[in-house]
Design an enzyme around this catalytic site. Structure first.
Site, short mmCIF file in Angstrom:
data_model
loop_
_atom_site.label_atom_id
_atom_site.label_comp_id
_atom_site.label_asym_id
_atom_site.label_seq_id
_atom_site.Cartn_x
_atom_site.Cartn_y
_atom_site.Cartn_z
N ASP A 87 0.82 -1.21 0.00
CA ASP A 87 0.00 0.00 0.00
C ASP A 87 0.85 1.26 0.00
O ASP A 87 2.02 1.24 0.40
CB ASP A 87 -0.97 0.01 1.19
CG ASP A 87 -0.27 0.09 2.54
OD1 ASP A 87 0.71 -0.65 2.74
OD2 ASP A 87 -0.70 0.89 3.39
N GLU A 182 0.01 -1.27 5.69
CA GLU A 182 1.07 -0.83 6.60
C GLU A 182 0.95 0.65 6.90
O GLU A 182 1.18 1.10 8.03
CB GLU A 182 2.44 -1.15 5.99
CG GLU A 182 3.61 -0.95 6.94
CD GLU A 182 4.25 0.42 6.88
OE1 GLU A 182 5.20 0.67 7.64
OE2 GLU A 182 3.80 1.27 6.08
#
Length: 418
Positions: A87, A182
């Site tokens: 991400d 994350e």
């Protein structure tokens, strides 16, 4: 072993990956927080399988697991995991990324063409002083680049490609883990540690060439909920206690010269408001609290609690809820018990011909949580710079060095096993 003649694929992979929008969403109640993160995860599984890594799979949560089988017959080699997150940050748009390669950087300003007001200057980015003649990759000016952490993803993928195509390299079992979310603090929330089955790990998510980060902030979040007194504004005199104004009063009392991200550096922690919202009747303030020591973390939380109560004393009809949520802890507490994990990483960096540096990070990685989940996991440089911004950049040469470090590290664990 020499990788000097290896035709690295890391840049080609990186340019492909950053064009896939994988922004996570801190306000989502799903996992992963955005389905589009799985678009990259699916591609990674496909590419891993095409390499011959047959067990590569994405689970229902968007985690990618894969195994590079051992080539060494030596018994007892620890299983090593290399991990990066797919991400990108919610802080800057990740939609429609157009990566640009600026060949043979010479120190001149890098003007980003889709918004010429976005200029990457050497004076503002001192690490560029070490990149002369290197190839710098940026976005086009309207988005972040996504080097955080697609540089790490691409580096692990290229290292996997090298190890699979060079079975003469002696190493133990290697596990690959790619995580979602994350950037919103949930990167390890659904990871299956039994399925991962690794003994030690490394996140490839750091900044400067040659660095190994074995220490992170400890981190908590604070949510302050203010319950004010709502009245019709035409009849509010002496009655209304506006929750929005109370929240603003709390914020206005935070120190201007200390305790904030913009006034701290090195080993200093901070109290950082990240969200404010509400109505006359109820308002909320959200903070992140950071310190390298848990004691310092608690001291900052108590400071904020005291400040909040001092403000509420002026509003006798109002009340407040002060909630603290643990996020992650300084991974050095765990890594100090396994010094070889960091030592081997430093040796792998030196074998690439780069000066190795053991540093702290003013932030956290998946490795922070993984370390406390039983997988001691320092952070190795990926070459990413100015992350979470339109000025994000990485160099091709630094990414290639990171690939080499991963390969050397796999070999070192085999060599050091008695």
């Amino acid at each position: 072993m020499s990788l000097s003649s290896y035709p690295f694929t890391v840049t080609e992979r990186f340019l492909r990956y950053v064009q896939i929008d994988t922004q996570s969403d801190p306000h989502s109640d799903t996992f992963p927080s955005t389905e589009k993160q799985k678009d990259l995860s699916r591609l990674l599984v496909q590419e891993l399988q095409q390499m011959g890594i047959a067990d590569a799979v994405m689970d229902e949560y968007g985690y990618v697991y894969a195994t590079i089988p051992a080539t060494s017959a030596k018994p007892g080699i620890p299983v090593i995991c290399f991990c990066s997150h797919v991400d990108t940050s919610p802080d800057c748009s990740g939609t429609g990324v157009k990566p640009l390669v600026h060949s043979s950087y010479d120190g001149a300003d890098l003007v980003l063409p889709d918004d010429p007001s976005q200029i990457i200057r050497l004076a503002d980015h001192p690490d560029l002083a070490f990149q002369f003649s290197n190839d710098i990759i940026t976005a086009s000016g309207t988005t972040l680049l996504g080097a955080d952490n697609k540089a790490g993803v691409a580096e692990i993928m290229d290292a996997a490609h090298y190890l699979v195509t060079h079975p003469e390299i002696q190493h133990g079992t290697i596990r690959i883990l790619f995580t979602p979310d994350e950037e919103v603090g949930m990167g390890t929330a659904k990871v299956d540690m039994a399925r991962l089955g690794a003994d030690f790990g490394y996140t490839i998510d750091g900044e400067t060439l040659g660095s190994v980060e074995d220490e992170t902030f400890s981190a908590d979040a604070v949510k302050i909920t203010i319950n004010g007194v709502s009245q019709h504004p035409g009849f509010a005199k002496g009655r209304m206690e506006n929750a929005i104004k109370i929240a603003a009063d709390i914020l206005s009392r935070l120190p201007k010269d200390r305790l904030s991200p913009e006034t701290t550096e090195g080993m200093e922690g901070f109290v950082h408001p990240t969200h404010i919202g509400g109505t006359v009747e109820q308002a909320t303030l959200e903070f992140i609290i950071r310190d390298f020591a848990v004691k310092g973390l608690h001291e900052k939380e108590e400071y904020l609690r005291k400040l909040t109560n001092e403000v509420l004393a002026f509003y006798p009809g109002s009340s407040v809820a002060f909630d603290v949520f643990e996020q992650y802890r300084n991974m050095k507490e765990v890594l100090n018990q396994y010094p070889q994990v960091v030592e081997y990483a430093l040796e792998a960096i030196r074998r690439t011909g780069v000066d190795a540096k053991q540093t702290s990070i003013r932030g956290g990685t998946d490795g922070s949580r993984l370390s406390f989940m039983g997988l001691p996991c320092p952070n190795i440089f990926a070459g990413e710079h100015a992350f979470h911004s339109k000025h994000e950049w990485v160099s091709r040469q630094d990414m290639e060095k990171a690939v080499s470090v991963i390969v050397h590290l796999a070999q070192i664990w085999e060599e050091k096993t008695a």
